[in-house]
Enzyme design. Structure first.
Site, PDB file in Angstrom:
ATOM      1  N   CYS A 139     -37.633 -11.936 -37.025  1.00 33.39           N
ATOM      2  CA  CYS A 139     -36.929 -11.303 -38.135  1.00 33.39           C
ATOM      3  C   CYS A 139     -35.542 -10.849 -37.700  1.00 33.39           C
ATOM      4  CB  CYS A 139     -37.741 -10.122 -38.665  1.00 33.39           C
ATOM      5  SG  CYS A 139     -36.949  -9.299 -40.045  1.00 33.39           S
ATOM      6  N   CYS A 172     -34.736 -12.754 -40.893  1.00 33.09           N
ATOM      7  CA  CYS A 172     -34.230 -11.890 -41.975  1.00 33.09           C
ATOM      8  C   CYS A 172     -32.800 -11.398 -41.738  1.00 33.09           C
ATOM      9  CB  CYS A 172     -35.098 -10.638 -42.122  1.00 33.09           C
ATOM     10  SG  CYS A 172     -36.801 -10.765 -41.576  1.00 33.09           S
ATOM     11  N   LYS A 198     -29.952 -14.188 -41.232  1.00 32.61           N
ATOM     12  CA  LYS A 198     -29.866 -14.894 -42.523  1.00 32.61           C
ATOM     13  C   LYS A 198     -29.158 -14.049 -43.575  1.00 32.61           C
ATOM     14  CE  LYS A 198     -32.665 -13.774 -45.297  1.00 32.61           C
ATOM     15  NZ  LYS A 198     -34.040 -14.131 -45.487  1.00 32.61           N
ATOM     16  N   TYR A 233     -38.891 -20.699 -49.107  1.00 32.47           N
ATOM     17  CA  TYR A 233     -37.958 -19.584 -48.910  1.00 32.47           C
ATOM     18  C   TYR A 233     -36.730 -20.008 -48.112  1.00 32.47           C
ATOM     19  CZ  TYR A 233     -41.351 -15.710 -49.927  1.00 32.47           C
ATOM     20  OH  TYR A 233     -42.210 -14.820 -50.489  1.00 32.47           O
ATOM     21  N   GLU A 264     -32.770 -20.467 -49.392  1.00 30.39           N
ATOM     22  CA  GLU A 264     -31.793 -19.491 -48.888  1.00 30.39           C
ATOM     23  C   GLU A 264     -30.628 -20.198 -48.186  1.00 30.39           C
ATOM     24  OE1 GLU A 264     -34.592 -15.526 -48.419  1.00 30.39           O
ATOM     25  OE2 GLU A 264     -34.120 -16.615 -46.599  1.00 30.39           O
ATOM     26  N   HIS A 285     -27.866   2.948 -68.010  1.00 33.37           N
ATOM     27  CA  HIS A 285     -26.947   2.070 -68.719  1.00 33.37           C
ATOM     28  C   HIS A 285     -25.527   2.201 -68.187  1.00 33.37           C
ATOM     29  CE1 HIS A 285     -25.707  -0.386 -72.088  1.00 33.37           C
ATOM     30  NE2 HIS A 285     -24.694   0.443 -72.277  1.00 33.37           N
ATOM     31  N   GLU A 316     -32.094  -2.046 -66.504  1.00 29.22           N
ATOM     32  CA  GLU A 316     -32.627  -1.358 -67.696  1.00 29.22           C
ATOM     33  C   GLU A 316     -33.389  -2.324 -68.597  1.00 29.22           C
ATOM     34  OE1 GLU A 316     -29.726   0.152 -70.590  1.00 29.22           O
ATOM     35  OE2 GLU A 316     -28.239  -1.224 -69.774  1.00 29.22           O
TER      36      GLU A 316
END
Ligand code: FAD
Ligand code: NDP
Length: 455
Positions: free
Chosen positions: A43, A48, A51, A177, A181, A435, A440
């Site tokens: 990772c 992770c 990347k 994945y 990516e 908002h 939302e």
């Protein structure tokens, strides 16, 4: 009781191994961790983190283009890939230092080298034997490449993270994945990307609307998706490669990258000598508490091929320490694990896909919204977001939250808490939105998709 050198030896200083070693040391155990490469593991060193840094780097291409619509002018803007790679590597060196310090500050012995078991209590590293009462295998996985003529020309994510020059054209094989990516990173930086998918579209296992939305956006960005296609061979051609596809079509490319899944790192670990059973894929078989078929040997993370995500490896490691050292048997809870794909645009998802929800719960209601985010209007960017809720009609519980669009990973993390708490659609509706945001939309969707899904 035998006098062992350590209470715990952990094989592998990646996400799972570092967390388990640290927690066991903090519980007063004498711990050693064996690492053959860099402390931090996949990772931090090859996954992770690097990347995501490249994703950030690539995203500026879109951000700079969008800024024109907001009154900026960007004459003279320039990009230097090599500089990004060097900066990324500097950060990885820093993180390696941080993780090494975590181990040392907790009194953990770091044994450098490749470890293997010679029996259930003995680990061999660089020709020396070390014994422990308990052993944790957290050796992760590595890229797996199919047998295709010319496969030796292909790179994997390991090398893609360290290219010193960007290619002009890349062929990426796989649609999971890693493939999507890297397709996003290369495409944003102006590389011509062709993806070769053996399935009908990207990201098998994800919700059908997520898959379709991402494929649509990737195609709109100019990524060439070749579905239901396989590579027959890869041949060198001048400075590049000729990739022969099923259907006898050929593609010329400067780089061929395979992202076709990962294989657990169990080869040569001596597991058989310790009585540890692996499955046909080479993954270590464990029970719900992460215990292997040998009573004193446990395994967590990618090497067990359960859910190959860093937070899962870390949570399994924490459960292992509670079970093995704190007298609190703890099974990891695999329900509602959120995940993100850092594609462009990114995906955030938690809970069931629509197909899974129908299978498990029968009647479900689906709320789906597709819209152009406000930011894209002045930017004149033709990119849409998709947000989807799947609700169990009988109980009103929200079963799935899915989003494709800017900030989806950040947005969905909070909704994962709501799903973990068993939130209902009525509770989503009673929540006041913030908002103006895209998020939302998840608390303002009122229109069910007209055709109700049926079991
Ligand atoms: P690893 O982190 O792989 O650690 C295993 C360690 O064991 C390694 O350091 C290895 O060198 C060492 N080792 C192996 N064999 C031996 C041996 N015999 N002796 C000594 N040491 C040994 N997950 C996410 O959650 N989010 C992401 O964004 C994400 N992005 C990713 C991107 C890429 C390109 C890749 C490849 C993976 C990504 N992942 C992501 C998955 C994540 O990296 C893994 O799930 C996670 O690292 C698993 O942790 P682990 O502890 O099981 O193994
Ligand atoms: P995935 O399992 O996600 O995807 C593998 C892809 O390769 C699939 O599209 C699969 O097709 C295809 N494939 C497999 N074998 C072949 C073959 N022989 N020929 C052609 N295509 C093939 O694996 P990745 O390598 O992308 O990533 C490994 C894991 O790492 C992920 O599953 C994930 O758990 C983790 N990860 C997480 C990330 C994140 O959290 N953002 C990022 C990167 C990795 P098919 O669908 O038909 O099987």
């Amino acid at each position: 009781m035998a006098a062992y050198d350590f209470d715990l030896i952990t094989l592998g200083a990646g996400s799972g191994g570092v967390r388990a070693s640290r927690l066991a040391a903090q519980a007063g155990r004498r711990v050693a961790v064996v690492e053959e490469s860099r402390v931090g593991g996949t990772c931090v060193m090859r996954g992770c983190v690097p990347k995501k840094l490249l994703v950030y780097g690539a995203h500026f291409a879109d951000d700079l283009a969008d800024s024109l619509g907001y009154g900026w002018s960007m004459e003279g803007a320039d990009f230097d890939w090599a500089r990004l790679v060097v900066a990324k590597n500097t950060e990885l060196n820093r993180l390696e230092g941080v993780y090494t310090r975590i181990l040392r500050d907790n009194g953990i012995t770091v044994l450098e080298g490749r470890g293997h078991l010679s029996d259930a209590h003995t680990v061999m590293v660089a020709g020396k034997a070390y014994t422990a009462e308990t052993i944790l295998v957290a050796t992760g996985g590595r890229p797996s490449l199919p047998e295709v003529p010319g496969i030796e020309h292909a790179i994997t994510s390991n090398e893609a993270l360290d290219l010193m020059q960007l290619p002009e054209r890349v062929v990426i094989v796989g649609g999971g994945y890693i493939a999507v990516e890297f397709a996003g990173i290369f495409n944003a930086l102006g590389v011509g990307v062709t993806m070769v998918l053996r399935g009908d579209t990207v990201l098998r296992g994800f919700d059908a609307d997520v898959r379709a939305s991402l494929a649509e956006e990737m195609t709109r960005k100019g990524i060439d998706l070749r579905a239901e296609t396989v590579v027959r061979s890869i041949e060198r051609a001048g400075h590049g490669y000729t990739v022969l596809l099923s259907g006898d079509e050929t593609i010329e490319a400067d780089l061929v990258m395979y992202a076709t899944g990962r294989t657990p790192n169990t080869t040569g670990l001596g597991l058989e000598s310790a009585g540890v059973v692996v499955n046909a894929k080479g993954a270590i078989m464990v029970d719900a508490l992460s215990r292997t078929s040998a009573r004193n040997i446990w395994a967590v993370g990618d090497v067990t091929d359960r859910v190959a995500l860093t937070p899962v490896a870390i949570a399994e490691a924490a459960s292992f320490v509670r079970t093995a050292f704190l007298g609190q048997p703890s099974a990891m809870d695999y329900d509602n694990i959120p995940s993100a794909v850092f594609s462009m645009p990114p995906i955030g998802t938690v809970g069931l896909t629509e197909a899974e929800a129908i299978k498990r719960h029968g009647y479900v209601d689906v709320y789906l919204s597709r819209f152009k985010p406000m930011r894209n209007i002045l930017a004149e960017r033709d990119e849409r977001s998709m947000m989807k809720l799947i609700v169990d009609r009988a109980s009103d519980r929200v079963l799935g939250v899915h989003m494709v669009g800017a900030d989806a990973p950040e947005i969905v993390q909070g909704f994962a808490v709501a799903l973990k708490c068993g939130a209902t659609k009525a509770q989503f509706d009673a929540t006041v939105g913030i908002h103006p945001t895209a998020a939302e939309e998840f608390v303002t969707m009122r229109e069910k998709r007209p055709e109700p899904s049926r079991a």
